[in-house]
Design an enzyme around this catalytic site. Structure first.
Site, mmCIF file in Angstrom:
data_model
loop_
_atom_site.group_PDB
_atom_site.id
_atom_site.type_symbol
_atom_site.label_atom_id
_atom_site.label_comp_id
_atom_site.label_asym_id
_atom_site.label_seq_id
_atom_site.Cartn_x
_atom_site.Cartn_y
_atom_site.Cartn_z
ATOM 1 N N ASP A 64 21.319 0.691 -11.963
ATOM 2 C CA ASP A 64 21.679 -0.304 -10.955
ATOM 3 C C ASP A 64 23.044 -0.880 -11.301
ATOM 4 O O ASP A 64 23.290 -1.242 -12.457
ATOM 5 C CB ASP A 64 20.626 -1.419 -10.926
ATOM 6 C CG ASP A 64 20.832 -2.369 -9.775
ATOM 7 O OD1 ASP A 64 20.565 -1.974 -8.628
ATOM 8 O OD2 ASP A 64 21.270 -3.518 -10.022
ATOM 9 N N ASN A 72 30.944 -6.975 -3.646
ATOM 10 C CA ASN A 72 31.271 -6.977 -2.216
ATOM 11 C C ASN A 72 31.895 -8.294 -1.791
ATOM 12 O O ASN A 72 32.842 -8.314 -1.006
ATOM 13 C CB ASN A 72 30.022 -6.707 -1.376
ATOM 14 C CG ASN A 72 29.726 -5.230 -1.228
ATOM 15 O OD1 ASN A 72 30.607 -4.396 -1.326
ATOM 16 N ND2 ASN A 72 28.466 -4.918 -1.001
ATOM 17 N N HIS A 77 33.822 -5.114 1.472
ATOM 18 C CA HIS A 77 32.976 -3.921 1.516
ATOM 19 C C HIS A 77 33.757 -2.658 1.159
ATOM 20 O O HIS A 77 33.202 -1.739 0.559
ATOM 21 C CB HIS A 77 32.288 -3.787 2.874
ATOM 22 C CG HIS A 77 31.211 -4.806 3.064
ATOM 23 N ND1 HIS A 77 29.995 -4.726 2.433
ATOM 24 C CD2 HIS A 77 31.179 -5.951 3.797
ATOM 25 C CE1 HIS A 77 29.254 -5.774 2.754
ATOM 26 N NE2 HIS A 77 29.943 -6.524 3.578
ATOM 27 N N ASP A 81 32.602 -0.158 -1.691
ATOM 28 C CA ASP A 81 32.502 1.288 -1.488
ATOM 29 C C ASP A 81 33.295 2.046 -2.540
ATOM 30 O O ASP A 81 32.845 3.075 -3.065
ATOM 31 C CB ASP A 81 32.999 1.679 -0.092
ATOM 32 C CG ASP A 81 32.066 1.227 1.027
ATOM 33 O OD1 ASP A 81 30.936 0.773 0.727
ATOM 34 O OD2 ASP A 81 32.470 1.334 2.206
ATOM 35 N N GLU A 107 22.883 0.254 -4.149
ATOM 36 C CA GLU A 107 23.687 0.364 -5.370
ATOM 37 C C GLU A 107 22.846 0.879 -6.530
ATOM 38 O O GLU A 107 23.147 0.638 -7.686
ATOM 39 C CB GLU A 107 24.333 -0.978 -5.735
ATOM 40 C CG GLU A 107 23.397 -2.049 -6.212
ATOM 41 C CD GLU A 107 22.697 -2.839 -5.111
ATOM 42 O OE1 GLU A 107 21.929 -3.739 -5.462
ATOM 43 O OE2 GLU A 107 22.913 -2.581 -3.911
#
Length: 190
Positions: A64, A72, A77, A81, A107
């Site tokens: 994780d 974010n 975002h 990404d 994630e």
């Protein structure tokens, strides 16, 4: 003796390319380029059967990206990404060709390690964690550092029973203990 020959010739190149593109979309996460959850689980079942049949060890990592919401929030975002893509690339640096890497959640990633016992899996998990520390992501706004928590579980070949699902649950439990103990750590399943 034949007097006439009739036939039809059809170029199916476009159709085959479309089929390949659809297969790629179904099997590969569009953002990170790793396996989708469904494809990962399908291939993991094949590897599970192989490990049981040949009595070989098999290990699984659940990973994780820590505090991803704050990534974010801090970088947008597009930055999040970029971090996901960078993690997938970093993981690819330490994995063998026979290992499976899949994005199983937003994630969250899973790695299946055929012919790997728990000690080997722990070593690999620590190597991955160190590479993540050493490679922050360069974004237009600056360097985005991040950490990972990793849960490790292994299926030993001499122990009957079990499944990919039970292996994932064990690794996931270790992952959540790692997150509960402060994140940025590798923990082995009980």
């Amino acid at each position: 003796r034949a007097l006439r020959l009739a036939g039809v010739r059809i170029d199916i190149t476009r159709r085959k390319l479309t089929e390949l593109a659809l297969e790629q979309q179904a099997f590969t996460d569009g953002l990170t380029g790793v396996l989708t959850r469904r494809r990962f689980l399908d291939l993991a079942e094949v590897e599970w059967s192989r490990s049981q049949r040949h009595r070989q060890p098999l290990a699984l990592l659940m990973i994780d990206l820590d505090h991803f919401k704050s990534v974010n929030d801090s970088w947008g975002h597009a930055g999040g990404d970029a971090v996901l893509r960078a993690f997938a690339a970093t993981a690819g640096e330490v994995l063998r060709g026979s290992d499976l890497l899949g994005r199983v959640g937003g994630e969250e990633f899973a790695v299946l390690l055929p012919q790997t016992d728990r000690d080997g899996a722990v070593v690999l998990a620590h190597r991955l964690q160190q590479l993540v520390h050493a490679n922050p992501v360069l974004l237009p706004q600056g360097m985005a550092g991040y950490t990972v928590s990793i849960g490790v579980a292994a299926a030993e070949p001499c122990v009957p029973g079990g499944s990919v699902e039970s292996l994932m649950q064990a690794a996931d439990s270790a992952l959540y203990r790692a997150k509960g103990q402060g994140r940025d750590r590798v923990l082995l399943a009980d």
